[in-house]
Design a protein around this motif. Structure first.
Motif, short mmCIF file in Angstrom:
data_model
loop_
_atom_site.label_atom_id
_atom_site.label_comp_id
_atom_site.label_asym_id
_atom_site.label_seq_id
_atom_site.Cartn_x
_atom_site.Cartn_y
_atom_site.Cartn_z
N CYS A 62 38.71 -13.66 -24.70
CA CYS A 62 39.87 -12.77 -24.58
C CYS A 62 39.65 -11.50 -25.39
O CYS A 62 39.98 -10.39 -24.95
N CYS A 63 39.10 -11.64 -26.59
CA CYS A 63 38.83 -10.49 -27.45
C CYS A 63 37.83 -9.55 -26.78
O CYS A 63 38.04 -8.32 -26.77
N VAL A 64 36.77 -10.09 -26.22
CA VAL A 64 35.77 -9.26 -25.55
C VAL A 64 36.39 -8.56 -24.34
O VAL A 64 36.17 -7.36 -24.13
N ASP A 65 37.18 -9.27 -23.56
CA ASP A 65 37.85 -8.66 -22.40
C ASP A 65 38.74 -7.50 -22.82
O ASP A 65 38.71 -6.42 -22.22
N ARG A 66 39.55 -7.70 -23.85
CA ARG A 66 40.44 -6.64 -24.33
C ARG A 66 39.64 -5.46 -24.89
O ARG A 66 39.97 -4.31 -24.64
N CYS A 67 38.59 -5.77 -25.64
CA CYS A 67 37.76 -4.73 -26.24
C CYS A 67 37.12 -3.85 -25.16
O CYS A 67 37.20 -2.62 -25.23
N VAL A 68 36.51 -4.46 -24.18
CA VAL A 68 35.86 -3.71 -23.10
C VAL A 68 36.90 -2.91 -22.32
O VAL A 68 36.70 -1.74 -22.00
N SER A 69 38.04 -3.53 -22.05
CA SER A 69 39.10 -2.85 -21.32
C SER A 69 39.58 -1.61 -22.08
O SER A 69 39.75 -0.53 -21.49
N LYS A 70 39.80 -1.74 -23.37
CA LYS A 70 40.25 -0.59 -24.18
C LYS A 70 39.18 0.50 -24.22
O LYS A 70 39.51 1.68 -24.14
N TYR A 71 37.94 0.11 -24.35
CA TYR A 71 36.85 1.08 -24.42
C TYR A 71 36.76 1.86 -23.11
O TYR A 71 36.65 3.08 -23.12
N VAL A 72 36.82 1.16 -21.99
CA VAL A 72 36.73 1.81 -20.68
C VAL A 72 37.95 2.71 -20.44
O VAL A 72 37.82 3.84 -19.96
N LYS A 73 39.14 2.21 -20.81
CA LYS A 73 40.36 3.00 -20.62
C LYS A 73 40.30 4.28 -21.46
O LYS A 73 40.62 5.36 -20.97
N ALA A 74 39.89 4.16 -22.71
CA ALA A 74 39.78 5.33 -23.58
C ALA A 74 38.75 6.32 -23.03
O ALA A 74 38.99 7.54 -23.02
N ASN A 75 37.63 5.81 -22.56
CA ASN A 75 36.59 6.66 -22.00
C ASN A 75 37.10 7.39 -20.76
O ASN A 75 36.82 8.58 -20.56
N THR A 76 37.88 6.71 -19.94
CA THR A 76 38.46 7.32 -18.74
C THR A 76 39.46 8.41 -19.10
O THR A 76 39.46 9.49 -18.51
N ILE A 77 40.32 8.13 -20.08
CA ILE A 77 41.33 9.11 -20.50
C ILE A 77 40.65 10.35 -21.06
O ILE A 77 41.02 11.49 -20.72
N ILE A 78 39.66 10.15 -21.90
CA ILE A 78 38.95 11.29 -22.49
C ILE A 78 38.22 12.09 -21.40
O ILE A 78 38.28 13.32 -21.38
N GLY A 79 37.56 11.40 -20.48
CA GLY A 79 36.87 12.08 -19.39
C GLY A 79 37.81 12.89 -18.52
O GLY A 79 37.51 14.04 -18.15
N THR A 80 38.98 12.33 -18.21
CA THR A 80 39.97 13.03 -17.40
C THR A 80 40.49 14.25 -18.15
O THR A 80 40.63 15.33 -17.57
N HIS A 81 40.76 14.08 -19.43
CA HIS A 81 41.25 15.20 -20.24
C HIS A 81 40.23 16.33 -20.29
O HIS A 81 40.57 17.51 -20.14
N ILE A 82 38.98 15.98 -20.48
CA ILE A 82 37.92 16.99 -20.55
C ILE A 82 37.79 17.72 -19.21
O ILE A 82 37.66 18.95 -19.17
N GLN A 83 37.87 16.98 -18.11
CA GLN A 83 37.77 17.62 -16.79
C GLN A 83 38.95 18.54 -16.54
O GLN A 83 38.78 19.62 -15.96
N ASN A 84 40.15 18.14 -16.95
CA ASN A 84 41.34 18.97 -16.74
C ASN A 84 41.30 20.25 -17.56
O ASN A 84 41.91 21.24 -17.19
N LYS A 85 40.60 20.24 -18.68
CA LYS A 85 40.49 21.43 -19.53
C LYS A 85 39.38 22.36 -19.04
O LYS A 85 39.15 23.40 -19.63
N GLY A 86 38.66 21.96 -18.02
CA GLY A 86 37.61 22.80 -17.48
C GLY A 86 36.29 22.70 -18.22
O GLY A 86 35.40 23.49 -18.01
N PHE A 87 36.17 21.73 -19.09
CA PHE A 87 34.92 21.53 -19.84
C PHE A 87 33.92 20.86 -18.93
O PHE A 87 34.25 19.95 -18.19
N THR A 88 32.69 21.32 -18.98
CA THR A 88 31.62 20.65 -18.25
C THR A 88 30.53 20.26 -19.24
O THR A 88 30.41 20.85 -20.30
N PRO A 89 29.73 19.26 -18.91
CA PRO A 89 28.64 18.87 -19.80
C PRO A 89 27.67 20.02 -20.08
O PRO A 89 26.99 20.03 -21.07
N TYR A 90 27.64 20.99 -19.17
CA TYR A 90 26.72 22.11 -19.35
C TYR A 90 27.08 22.94 -20.58
O TYR A 90 26.27 23.65 -21.12
N ASP A 91 28.34 22.87 -21.00
CA ASP A 91 28.80 23.71 -22.09
C ASP A 91 28.18 23.34 -23.43
O ASP A 91 27.98 24.20 -24.28
#
Length: 107
Positions: A62-91
Motif C-alpha cells: 500500500c505504501c509503495v502504491d501511494r508513493c508511486v501515485s503521489k510521485y506520478v501525480k506531482a510530476n503530471t501537475i508540474i508538467g502541466t503547469h510548465i506547459q501552460n506557462k509556455g516553458f519548453t525544455p529547450y529553454d
C-alpha cells in the motif's frame, strides 16, 4: 529486416533523422532518470532495510502504491503547469538547445 517493421518493403528506403534520434535519446535518459528516482524514493520510504520475507507485506504494498501515485501525480501537475506557462525544455537544457538549433537551421 526489422522485427518491428516486418517484411514490408515500404520502409526499405526510409531515412533516419539524427536530430530526432538525439531527441529520443535525451527523452529516454530523462524517463529512465525519473523511473529510477521513483524506485529509489519509494523503496527507501516504504521498505525496511532488513528484508524479513521475500515478498512485500500488505502495508509495504500500500505504501509503495501511494508513493508511486503521489510521485506520478506531482510530476503530471508540474508538467502541466510548465506547459501552460509556455516553458519548453529547450529553454534550459543544453542538450535540447543544440538539437533545437539544428532543427531551426533546417527549416
Amino acid at each position: 529486416m526489422s522485427l518491428f517493421i516486418g517484411a514490408s518493403q515500404q520502409y526499405s528506403y526510409a531515412q533516419v533523422d539524427p536530430e530526432k534520434i538525439k531527441i529520443a535519446e535525451i527523452q529516454h535518459a530523462a524517463m529512465s532518470s525519473t523511473f529510477n528516482k521513483v524506485i529509489q524514493v519509494c523503496r527507501d520510504k516504504c521498505i525496511p532495510g532488513e528484508y524479513g520475507e521475500n515478498e512485500l507485506n500488505t502495508g509495504e504494498q500500500c505504501c509503495v502504491d501511494r508513493c508511486v501515485s503521489k510521485y506520478v501525480k506531482a510530476n503530471t501537475i508540474i508538467g502541466t503547469h510548465i506547459q501552460n506557462k509556455g516553458f519548453t525544455p529547450y529553454d534550459s537544457m543544453p542538450e535540447y538547445q543544440g538539437v533545437r538549433a539544428k532543427i531551426t537551421q533546417q527549416q
